[in-house]
Structure formats: structure tokens, C-alpha cells
Scaffold this motif. Sequence first.
Motif, PDB file in Angstrom:
ATOM      1  N   ASP A  40       0.873  -1.221   0.048  1.00  0.00           N
ATOM      2  CA  ASP A  40      -0.066   0.032  -0.060  1.00  0.00           C
ATOM      3  C   ASP A  40       0.900   1.174   0.069  1.00  0.00           C
ATOM      4  OD1 ASP A  40       0.833  -0.755   2.470  1.00  0.00           O
ATOM      5  OD2 ASP A  40      -0.701   0.135   3.558  1.00  0.00           O
ATOM      6  N   SER A 122      -6.072   3.436   2.064  1.00  0.00           N
ATOM      7  CA  SER A 122      -4.821   2.524   1.492  1.00  0.00           C
ATOM      8  C   SER A 122      -4.595   1.076   2.226  1.00  0.00           C
ATOM      9  CB  SER A 122      -3.539   3.370   1.724  1.00  0.00           C
ATOM     10  OG  SER A 122      -3.014   3.350   2.823  1.00  0.00           O
ATOM     11  N   ARG A 125      -5.253  -2.200   0.501  1.00  0.00           N
ATOM     12  CA  ARG A 125      -4.182  -2.675  -0.354  1.00  0.00           C
ATOM     13  C   ARG A 125      -3.142  -3.280   0.196  1.00  0.00           C
ATOM     14  NH1 ARG A 125      -6.362   1.878  -2.787  1.00  0.00           N
ATOM     15  NH2 ARG A 125      -6.927   1.825  -5.136  1.00  0.00           N
TER      16      ARG A 125
END
Length: 292
Positions: A40, A122, A125
Amino acid sequence: MERSSQPETDERSTDSTPEAWPTCDPEQVQVMLLGTYHMDNPGLDEVNIEADDVLAADRQAELQGLAERLEAWQPDRIAVERPYDNFESVNDLYGKYRSGEYVYGHAETFPAPHPMRNDDDSECRSEVVQIGFRLADRLDHDHVAPIDEHPEELDDDPFADRGIDSARKTSVGLPDPEDWKRETDDHLASSPISEHLAWMNRESQLRFNHRLMFDRAIRATGEAFGSPGALAYWYDRNIRMVHHCWRSIEAGDERLLLVVGSGHVRAMRYLLTEAPMCCPVSPLPYLTKNGG
């Protein structure tokens, strides 16, 4: 069902040597150290890889394949690099993925259970979600084990720039961080995730972080402990992570798989080798093309 510690394949990486990885005794809990990059892009490391979007369809397919490979090891517990004290918040998120409320390939927005993160878009991710949650989900585990802990920093900041003794008494060469970053970025951009992780978990790559840390720490100048204090802080953190791995293991567990930043692997491997109840295991045979 009887489980073997390695897949039935004759192909072995020369970086996964008996000298580096011990032979496990039957009574020890095996801990697979899956060193990974931060998917991320949190920008929290001294050298930060520029990761592409793992939510893209091709990367999602690769992550599914990676989970299938790791599932073959049959871990009893999945541990992730998030604070041990944040068990409830980490597993609240895991529960949303497990129930289907959140989807691995979609951008989801939620606070990150991470002490140094304040962005909400984020974490979906991160390798914690994309590898750790996904693998635990496939194995039908009811929770994951966060095992990280950041010790309190010394009043005299161990990471402050103390200056480095420039005198070289040997001709030992060191990797250039910018060259390593370019090589790593290029390798990631041109490789499937499983192949890139296999490359990252080779012994030569695992040494990169520690060679630079120890070089700077041993040659540090100035008052107090300076960079040696930074090394002590680093090992303090890794010792706590090993301790939390052990606390997360339940009666009857034989195998724990830890998804962790690759810079931790060498320190944790040493500590787990010294801990008589545990035995560190390389992920390489499960990342190579013919492994698993």
C-alpha cells in the motif's frame, strides 16, 4: 493428515540453505517467515519500493495464486504485522472481508489499525489484507493474529543523525540503496507477485537491510549510543514480535505463518532459532514455480 515441512519437489533455491534455516524438531512450532514488500506504499521505510496497484485484475489473480501456494503448507495460524493490542480492530476488519461486506479486489475505505498511519483508503491494499486476510479466509480461520509492537523510543532519539566515521579499515563493499531500489522496482514491475516475493526472500536480498543498518550503527560517531541505540530498538521490536507470535499460538497448533516486511526476516529467523519452542521456516519452496 500428516504434513511435511517442505513440498515434494527437488527444486530448491540455493538461498534456502541448511546453514540459514534450521532443521525443525517434531515438537517445535514451525513459523514460516513470509517476507514481503508494503503493497500500500506507506512510505515508512528507509528505502521505499514503488508498488503498483494490487487491486488491478492481474495482480488480484496473482494474489489468488499466491494464497493457493501458501495454503498447501497448511498453517494453523496466520499472523500479520499490526499491533498486538489492536486485536479487536484488526479482526473486525478481517470479519468484514470474511463475510463479504468488503471485497479483496475493491477499494474499501476504513481506518488502518497501524500506529503510524492516518489515511483511510490504502489499508485495503496492504499485504495484511491482500495476503494475510485472504489466506486466513481460504483456510476458514476465525481470526488472524496481529503480533507487532513498537517500543517506546529512547529520550535520546536513537534514529537521530549522529554522523558516521568515514574511515574505512576494510574493503568490504556495500549495496547502494538507490541501485537496490531501482532494481527492486524494476523486478516488481516485470514479475508476478509470487516470483517477486521469491526474489525478495533469497538470502542475498534479505541481507540488504541488515548490512546497511549494521554498517551505519557500528561506525556511528557522537555522544550516547546513537545508531547502536537504533539497532537495540530494532531488535527490541523484533523480540517483542517473536514473543507475540508465541502468545498467539494455541494448544495443538503446529504451524504459524507470519506475513511481515522482508527487513524483519533475518532478525526474526535468528530469534526464532534461539527460542527452543519454535523453528523458523523459509517460504521459498512455496513461492518457486514447481513448489507446493
